[in-house]
Design a protein around this motif. Structure first.
Motif, mmCIF file in Angstrom:
data_model
loop_
_atom_site.group_PDB
_atom_site.id
_atom_site.type_symbol
_atom_site.label_atom_id
_atom_site.label_comp_id
_atom_site.label_asym_id
_atom_site.label_seq_id
_atom_site.Cartn_x
_atom_site.Cartn_y
_atom_site.Cartn_z
ATOM 1 N N ASP A 1 -1.448 1.908 5.561
ATOM 2 C CA ASP A 1 -0.380 1.884 4.559
ATOM 3 C C ASP A 1 0.959 1.480 5.179
ATOM 4 O O ASP A 1 1.746 0.742 4.569
ATOM 5 C CB ASP A 1 -0.248 3.253 3.893
ATOM 6 C CG ASP A 1 -1.473 3.626 3.085
ATOM 7 O OD1 ASP A 1 -2.190 2.707 2.652
ATOM 8 O OD2 ASP A 1 -1.729 4.823 2.896
ATOM 9 N N SER B 1 1.276 6.416 -4.115
ATOM 10 C CA SER B 1 0.404 5.255 -4.005
ATOM 11 C C SER B 1 0.879 4.078 -4.850
ATOM 12 O O SER B 1 0.573 2.923 -4.545
ATOM 13 C CB SER B 1 -1.030 5.622 -4.402
ATOM 14 O OG SER B 1 -1.074 6.106 -5.738
ATOM 15 N N ILE B 2 1.663 4.370 -5.906
ATOM 16 C CA ILE B 2 2.150 3.298 -6.790
ATOM 17 C C ILE B 2 3.028 2.301 -6.025
ATOM 18 O O ILE B 2 3.145 1.141 -6.406
ATOM 19 C CB ILE B 2 2.921 3.902 -7.992
ATOM 20 C CG1 ILE B 2 3.142 2.826 -9.057
ATOM 21 C CG2 ILE B 2 4.248 4.504 -7.549
ATOM 22 C CD1 ILE B 2 3.696 3.380 -10.344
ATOM 23 N N GLU C 1 0.862 -0.709 -4.716
ATOM 24 C CA GLU C 1 0.073 -1.526 -5.637
ATOM 25 C C GLU C 1 0.163 -2.995 -5.229
ATOM 26 O O GLU C 1 1.248 -3.542 -5.057
ATOM 27 C CB GLU C 1 0.601 -1.367 -7.070
ATOM 28 C CG GLU C 1 0.314 -0.011 -7.693
ATOM 29 C CD GLU C 1 -1.149 0.191 -8.026
ATOM 30 O OE1 GLU C 1 -1.878 -0.810 -8.111
ATOM 31 O OE2 GLU C 1 -1.565 1.348 -8.179
ATOM 32 N N ARG C 2 -0.972 -3.626 -5.080
ATOM 33 C CA ARG C 2 -0.998 -5.008 -4.618
ATOM 34 C C ARG C 2 -0.668 -6.004 -5.733
ATOM 35 O O ARG C 2 -0.243 -7.116 -5.473
ATOM 36 C CB ARG C 2 -2.378 -5.330 -4.027
ATOM 37 C CG ARG C 2 -2.688 -4.535 -2.767
ATOM 38 C CD ARG C 2 -4.118 -4.768 -2.308
ATOM 39 N NE ARG C 2 -4.479 -3.920 -1.195
ATOM 40 C CZ ARG C 2 -4.317 -4.257 0.084
ATOM 41 N NH1 ARG C 2 -3.799 -5.427 0.392
ATOM 42 N NH2 ARG C 2 -4.671 -3.434 1.044
ATOM 43 N N THR C 3 -0.904 -5.604 -6.981
ATOM 44 C CA THR C 3 -0.703 -6.527 -8.097
ATOM 45 C C THR C 3 0.671 -6.402 -8.749
ATOM 46 O O THR C 3 1.107 -7.293 -9.461
ATOM 47 C CB THR C 3 -1.777 -6.304 -9.179
ATOM 48 O OG1 THR C 3 -1.757 -4.934 -9.594
ATOM 49 C CG2 THR C 3 -3.153 -6.634 -8.627
ATOM 50 N N ASP C 4 1.354 -5.283 -8.511
ATOM 51 C CA ASP C 4 2.649 -5.062 -9.149
ATOM 52 C C ASP C 4 3.536 -4.278 -8.195
ATOM 53 O O ASP C 4 3.309 -3.101 -7.956
ATOM 54 C CB ASP C 4 2.476 -4.299 -10.463
ATOM 55 C CG ASP C 4 3.800 -4.075 -11.187
ATOM 56 O OD1 ASP C 4 4.835 -4.537 -10.672
ATOM 57 O OD2 ASP C 4 3.793 -3.439 -12.249
ATOM 58 N N ASN C 5 4.549 -4.931 -7.638
ATOM 59 C CA ASN C 5 5.449 -4.275 -6.685
ATOM 60 C C ASN C 5 6.726 -3.769 -7.350
ATOM 61 O O ASN C 5 7.751 -3.615 -6.690
ATOM 62 C CB ASN C 5 5.813 -5.246 -5.550
ATOM 63 C CG ASN C 5 4.627 -5.589 -4.670
ATOM 64 O OD1 ASN C 5 4.392 -6.739 -4.363
ATOM 65 N ND2 ASN C 5 3.867 -4.582 -4.262
#
Length: 251
Positions: A79, A139-140, A143-147
């Motif tokens: 991380d 963890s949010i 997020e790989r799809t929404d930063n």
């Protein structure tokens, strides 16, 4: 002003040490990490003390904190590397734009020639002077799809760095008013960032401690629209908080 991204264990430990010292007072710092309650209690005894001045008992607590940090540093390497990679992959032109835009909107000169951004062991973010720590939780943020949350956090902390040496006088709810003002400014800068670079970033909500104030969003929007500087914004928010008998969170 230059924004520098780095992964630095020493800087990360400094932030972790400060976070665990104040974990008892502000549980949100490390609430998602598995830390013994007894260590949190002991760490609070180190507030306002420097390691070189620790007695034997305090040195033992300090060593336990170092050990705990070492375990987390090893556990969250993936991380930590991900946050570092995301920050490092941001184009230089974006950092330059943010530097200029924040200064333009706050009407405050940058107090530092360099700002350091680095991943660390904590929730959300933390800043001390020109050093900004971006936590590996929640963890949010990863997020790989929404930063969106990560960008909200980065801009929020950069604003803190910009106003760090500015003194706002005659403010009753200094930290509360400042945090709300920074959130409003972050929203505005985020909208412009989306338009300028085509980023997909959602609108930022008020921080959890102020979520109960969402019913006053229209009031905050009007205050923001009619404020010509950050100093004017924070003063108007402070006046508004007084008018609703706001219960201070950051005392």
């Amino acid at each position: 002003m230059q924004i520098i991204v780095k992964k630095n264990k020493k800087l990360a430990f400094e932030r972790f040490l400060n976070s665990i010292k104040f974990q008892k007072a502000y549980p949100s710092h490390l609430e998602d990490f598995d830390i013994l309650k007894s260590l949190i209690e002991d760490a609070a005894k180190l507030i306002n003390l420097k390691p070189k001045n620790f007695n034997l008992k305090q040195q033992k607590i300090y060593k336990e904190i170092i050990t705990q940090f070492g375990k987390f540093w090893k556990k969250y390497q993936e991380d930590l590397n991900l946050i570092f990679w995301v920050l490092k992959s941001v184009k230089k032109e974006v950092w330059i734009w943010l530097e200029k835009q924040i200064k333009l909107e706050t009407k405050i000169e940058w107090p530092y020639s360099k700002i350091y951004l680095f991943p660390g062991i904590r929730n959300w973010g933390a800043i001390r002077k020109n050093k900004i720590c971006i936590g590996v939780k929640p963890s949010i943020l990863l997020e790989r799809t929404d930063n969106s949350e990560l960008w909200h956090l980065i801009i929020h902390e950069l604003i803190h760095a910009n106003i760090d040496k500015k003194e706002f006088k005659e403010i009753k709810y200094k930290i509360d008013a400042e945090e709300i003002a920074i959130t409003l400014l972050t929203r505005n800068i985020t909208k412009k960032l989306k338009k300028k670079f085509g980023f997909e970033i959602s609108n930022q909500k008020l921080a959890t401690p102020f979520r109960h104030l969402e019913k006053y969003e229209d009031n905050f929007k009007k205050i923001f629209i009619y404020s010509k500087s950050f100093e004017e914004l924070i003063k108007k928010i402070d006046i508004f908080l007084k008018s609703i008998n706001h219960k201070e969170y950051y005392e």
